[in-house]
Scaffold this active site. Structure first.
Site, PDB file in Angstrom:
ATOM      1  N   LYS A   1       6.208  -2.599  -6.453  1.00 34.66           N
ATOM      2  CA  LYS A   1       7.606  -2.254  -6.699  1.00 34.66           C
ATOM      3  C   LYS A   1       8.479  -2.535  -5.493  1.00 34.66           C
ATOM      4  CE  LYS A   1      11.126  -0.603  -8.841  1.00 34.66           C
ATOM      5  NZ  LYS A   1      11.702  -1.456  -9.866  1.00 34.66           N
TER       6      LYS A   1
ATOM      7  N   CYS B   1       0.838  -1.191   0.000  1.00 31.03           N
ATOM      8  CA  CYS B   1       0.000   0.000   0.000  1.00 31.03           C
ATOM      9  C   CYS B   1       0.878   1.248   0.000  1.00 31.03           C
ATOM     10  CB  CYS B   1      -0.869   0.013   1.258  1.00 31.03           C
ATOM     11  SG  CYS B   1      -1.851  -1.485   1.426  1.00 31.03           S
TER      12      CYS B   1
HETATM   13  C1  AGP Z   1      12.015  -7.356  -9.614  1.00 32.46           C
HETATM   14  O1  AGP Z   1      11.668  -7.035 -10.888  1.00 32.46           O
HETATM   15  C2  AGP Z   1      10.934  -7.277  -8.639  1.00 32.46           C
HETATM   16  N1  AGP Z   1      10.335  -6.015  -8.627  1.00 32.46           N
HETATM   17  C3  AGP Z   1      11.307  -7.754  -7.252  1.00 32.46           C
HETATM   18  O2  AGP Z   1      11.735  -9.076  -7.350  1.00 32.46           O
HETATM   19  C4  AGP Z   1      12.407  -6.935  -6.562  1.00 32.46           C
HETATM   20  O3  AGP Z   1      13.632  -7.172  -7.146  1.00 32.46           O
HETATM   21  C5  AGP Z   1      12.461  -7.347  -5.086  1.00 32.46           C
HETATM   22  O4  AGP Z   1      11.219  -7.081  -4.507  1.00 32.46           O
HETATM   23  C6  AGP Z   1      13.566  -6.603  -4.342  1.00 32.46           C
HETATM   24  O5  AGP Z   1      13.308  -5.242  -4.340  1.00 32.46           O
HETATM   25  P1  AGP Z   1      14.433  -4.233  -3.819  1.00 32.46           P
HETATM   26  O6  AGP Z   1      15.619  -4.328  -4.742  1.00 32.46           O
HETATM   27  O7  AGP Z   1      13.775  -2.892  -3.836  1.00 32.46           O
HETATM   28  O8  AGP Z   1      14.794  -4.672  -2.421  1.00 32.46           O
END
Ligand code: AGP
Length: 605
Positions: free
Chosen positions: A600, A2
């Site tokens: 994200k 969220c």
């Molecule tokens: C990758 O495309 C994804 N969005 C996800 O696996 C991401 O890499 C993971 O959540 C880690 O995020 P961060 O690098 O912001 O810690």
């Protein structure tokens, strides 16, 4: 996850809050809501689905008022529905709040409040908070929030308002990110979960720390501000816009060369065959004494950690482990004072990675951060670190940030290697190749039209296998993750040598394979894997080094990448896979920047 937004000032709050929510919409987007306060009243409007649906309702209602809060939801507790959308109110509809996080003891608290006669409208954990605050309310919203939060177990970023205390927002944080932007005008505040939503209005922010509660209102110049150093956002809003590209994902893939340039700028020392990492100088002596490294991350960041493990073991002679944070937080890794840990995260707010970081800090382990988001929790809580300088990454599927992470890991390898047995010659070779990377990636990006055609040819297959060995095994994992995330096709990444131990059973002409086989130390092994697949009529796309003509005889299609050092091939081999995933999703008409069910930055466990 969220995302929250809040505004107090002279401008129309609904406009600022909706703009702030849309700038955070990659963080979760199955329902949304706002509550806007005017002199006389506060009105709440919610909707299911995209933010545009809420926008339509707001147009009809023509809400007026210059203070309020808003929320976009990524469902964790309770299905996607209007009643489960935030904001939630108390029974009297006097107190309203929005929440980002997970309340672990919500069932017990709900039972207690139900026994006291509170009436709930939703299935969510978050609604507990509005009734708990109501239960403690004796005239001061701030005091009621403080008392309520003492009973909460779990994570929260929350914004609360009360009809009886106009133009006041109570903000509180535990684990979930929350920032307070100090507006240009006196008494103006913009609150949000993500700096991207505040930067268009002000660069002056306060990053709330865990367990901090702030009472935001024009009258009181934010007591907390006096005690807290203002932070200035290094955030270029223009860069967080799509520009001429149809999607942020394509824009960010095309920003790969620039990302590497930014990561190496002022850090390569070619004449000494080494690198200068200002953020590690303070701990340089400690790093000299370590004899074991744990590399930690989630998703794409974990795949970068795995590449880092191969680099550091081979060129810096330090034993390494790479592990996913969500597992490491429940493992019992043996940590001694010669072990250090490197935490990799684009957002710097990923809950599982932060949990391991906090645990290791408690145990006195030296913690190094490789982070993109400036001022994020990971950047603030690690002992030292290196920013990847990749700029804002908006698309949920991480692309340029992965290149930034690999570039920093290669520089970290040289940094640690030159502290140990890495020779001047080897250091010079790696540094010189790193400086060529932007040009090499640019050349590969010119093959986008070719890869677009290939993606069209293979879009009809429901399953795709990715294989690679050594440095390109993690790239196979990353290629599969990218395709899954944005095309919703089934894709798996495997070490080439693992095929015959099971996965080969799935291979036939309906299950193509992308084989990452640059001309490196394991090329011949990859060719045998390709032969195993061919023997079972499997279709193969090879990712090979240019001028390798023999490969064309044994595969269906070839994507050529340029020659470089084996340890740096992942910076080149991943780019065609990012484009392949993008164009496959494009051909399948997917919502590329906001893939379903994903967010994200995963700020809850
Ligand atoms: C990758 O495309 C994804 N969005 C996800 O696996 C991401 O890499 C993971 O959540 C880690 O995020 P961060 O690098 O912001 O810690």
């Amino acid at each position: 996850m969220c995302r929250l937004a809040g505004y107090i000032g002279e401008k129309e709050a609904v406009r600022i809050i909706m703009d702030s929510l849309s700038r955070q919409s990659y963080g979760g987007y199955d329902s949304a809501g706002v509550v806007i306060g005017s002199e006389s009243n506060i009105i709440c409007v919610k909707s299911v689905g995209r933010l545009e649906n809420l926008e339509k309702k707001l147009e009809e209602k023509k809400l007026k008022g210059n203070w309020g809060i808003g929320h976009i939801r990524w469902a964790s507790h309770g299905r996607v529905s209007l009643t489960n959308a935030h904001p939630f109110s108390d029974c009297q509809k006097k107190i309203y709040l929005v929440h980002n996080g997970i309340i672990e003891n919500w069932r017990r608290l709900k039972r207690k409040l139900l026994d006291k006669g509170h009436r709930f409208v939703s299935e969510t954990d978050s609604e507990i908070l509005s009734h708990l605050i109501e239960d403690y309310f004796e005239g001061s919203l701030e005091e009621a929030v403080k008392k309520a939060l003492r009973e909460i177990r779990g994570a929260y970023g929350l914004l609360a308002i009360s009809k009886n205390e106009p133009k006041k927002i109570i903000a509180a944080r535990l684990s979930s990110p929350l920032l307070i932007g100090i507006g240009e005008r006196e008494g103006e505040y913009i609150l949000a979960s993500d700096p991207a939503a505040i930067a268009p209005y002000t660069k002056k922010v306060i990053n709330l720390n865990d367990y901090e509660i702030a009472s935001v209102n024009p009258g009181n110049s934010l007591l907390i501000v006096k005690e807290r150093k203002l932070q200035f956002l290094d955030f270029d809003v223009k860069k967080s816009e799509k520009g001429p590209y149809p999607h942020f994902m394509l824009k960010e893939i095309m920003e790969g060369p620039e990302t590497i340039e930014n990561a190496v700028k002022g850090r390569l020392v070619p004449e000494e065959g080494t690198v200068k990492l200002g953020g590690l100088e303070e701990v340089s002596e400690k790093l000299k004494r370590i004899n074991r490294l744990l590399l930690v991350g989630c998703g794409t960041a974990f795949h970068a950690a795995k590449v880092g493990k191969y680099m550091i073991e081979e060129y810096a002679d330090i034993p390494c482990e790479a592990d996913v944070a969500s597992e490491l937080r429940y493992r019992k890794p043996l940590l001694d004072n010669k072990t250090a840990a490197v935490f990799i995260s684009q957002s710097g707010e990923t809950a599982d990675t932060l949990a391991v970081l906090r645990e290791f800090k408690k145990k006195g382990t030296l913690t190094i951060g490789i982070t993109n988001a400036v001022g994020s929790s990971q950047a603030r809580e690690t002992d030292a670190g290196v920013y990847t300088r990749s700029g804002p990454e908006i698309s949920v599927a991480s692309t340029k940030a992965f290149l930034g992470q690999l570039t920093v890991l290669a520089m970290l390898t040289v940094f640690l290697g030159r502290q140990r047995n890495m020779s001047l010659v080897t250091g010079k070779r790696i540094v010189s190749e790193l400086s060529k990377m932007p040009r090499l990636v640019r050349k590969i990006l010119k093959r986008a039209p070719e890869i677009k055609k290939l993606a069209k040819k293979y879009k009809r297959y429901q399953n795709i296998w990715f294989i690679g060995r050594k440095y390109n095994f993690p790239v196979a994992l990353e290629g599969a993750l990218k395709l899954k995330e944005v095309s919703y096709l089934h894709a798996e990444g495997t070490a080439g040598g693992e095929l015959k131990h099971g996965p080969l059973a799935l291979i036939d002409k309906r299950f193509p394979t992308i084989a990452i086989c640059p001309s490196d130390s394991v090329y011949d092994k990859m060719v045998s894997n390709i032969q195993e697949i061919r023997a079972r009529q499997g279709r193969i796309i090879a990712l090979a080094t240019e001028r390798n003509r023999e490969i064309e005889e044994i595969v269906d299609d070839v994507i050529y990448i340029l020659k470089t050092l084996e340890m740096l091939t992942p910076l080149l081999s991943v780019v065609p896979l990012q484009l392949f995933a993008y164009y496959t999703a494009h051909h399948l008409g997917r919502d590329i920047d906001k893939p379903k069910n994903l967010a994200k930055s995963v700020t809850v466990e």
